[in-house]
Write a protein that holds these residues in place. Structure first.
Motif: not given
Length: 330
Positions: A22, A39-41, A65-67, A239, A243-244
């Motif tokens: 990520d 979108h990172t984890s 979406h964060r996958s 997180r 968010h992104s």
């Protein structure tokens, strides 16, 4: 730590893969190699890996979406994932899915979507399929605290409970739906909502503890396999990034003390220290594992950049419609 040593070390490897993958994806989107955003984890690795590694080969998982992290948690190799983000023909979806629509059937990852909550009923369908076919499989679905107020979640929970489907509903509660604090739009604890559907509701208070998450999901999976139906697991996590990537919000909506607390609970550092303290590894081995993962990420980027773009003539392949029927439209 009752799990085998190699399993514990693999947990650390997968968390490191998610983190460094990520981080590199974030750089690549900012440099224009990845279209759109990602979108990172980062910061949420423990709950991803703990949950995914509680499953068995043949089980299914759906993301959100964060996958990027979810298929990595299931064991996906990094090269085809990064190639998918860039839109290359060697991607897991042949370059047609991108960051928001990854799927890797080889490891049981049925897909993800940028539409909030939309992958939840897909997991219920996978659970129904397992039940009808008499296969001892479970389906795990990830969703965020923002999706916890989507009606499709409750329709899915109701069906899964009524039919005792082998489904695990896992809420990644990172406290914010984009910039909206969860406590301002969600009444009560999300895990307590399971009771309304006759299923256990479990909260993992420390979602930065990979073993705590693994234990909760493993228990839910065993319950599902024994025919007792679904469970709801809420994992409290955080997180570290926005968010992104590239999203700019003029107001700092996160409290500095809150941010400092959670960043001090970095799941990768915590588990590294726990493994060393338990005698499963020393600092040299931990450093070696991280160096190996960093090389995996470098190799996946090389694989991606050397991969071809999809040919124009395959644009309509894999669709239900006959491409020739679209000629008049185009």
């Amino acid at each position: 730590m009752s799990l085998p040593r190699e399993t514990l070390l693999e947990m650390q490897r997968r968390m490191l893969r998610i983190r460094h993958f990520d981080e590199r994806a974030s750089k690549m989107v900012k440099r224009g190699f990845i279209p759109g955003t990602v979108h990172t984890s980062i910061g949420q690795e423990a709950q991803v890996v703990g949950a995914c590694m509680a499953l068995r080969p043949g089980d299914h998982m759906t993301g959100n979406h964060r996958s990027h992290g979810h298929p990595i948690g299931m064991g996906s190799p990094l090269g085809p994932l990064m190639a998918e983000l860039v839109g290359k023909a060697t991607g897991v979806c042949k370059g047609k899915g991108g960051s928001l629509h990854l799927a890797d059937y080889a490891v049981g990852s049925l897909g993800e979507s940028g539409i909030t909550g939309s992958s939840i009923p897909i997991a219920v369908g996978a659970g129904l399929s397992a039940q009808v076919l008499g296969e001892n499989r479970v389906a795990l679905t990830f969703f965020g605290d923002g999706a916890a107020n989507q009606g499709v979640l409750y329709e899915s929970m109701n069906m899964a409970s009524a039919w005792k489907l082998p489904v695990i509903f896992l809420c990644e509660n990172n406290h914010y739906a984009l910039s909206t604090p969860a406590h301002t739009v969600t009444g009560g604890r999300i895990c307590d909502r399971g009771a309304g559907f006759g299923m256990p509701g479990i909260r993992v208070e420390d979602g930065q503890d990979v073993l705590a998450v693994h234990e909760a999901v493993a228990e839910a999976a065993e319950r599902a396999r024994s025919g007792e139906g679904p469970s709801l697991v809420e994992v409290m996590t955080y997180r570290f990034r926005e968010h992104s990537e590239g999203l700019r919000i003029n107001v700092d909506y996160r409290d500095a003390d809150e941010r400092a607390y959670w960043t001090s609970r970095d799941p990768i550092i915590l588990f590294r220290e726990a493994l060393i303290a338990a005698g499963h590894a020393d600092a040299a081995l931990m450093d070696q594992i991280e160096a190996e993962i960093l090389q995996e990420v470098e190799d996946c980027v090389t694989f991606t950049m050397e991969s071809p773009d999809p040919a124009p003539e395959v644009a309509f392949a894999d669709l239900y419609s006959d491409p020739y029927e679209l000629e008049d439209v185009l």
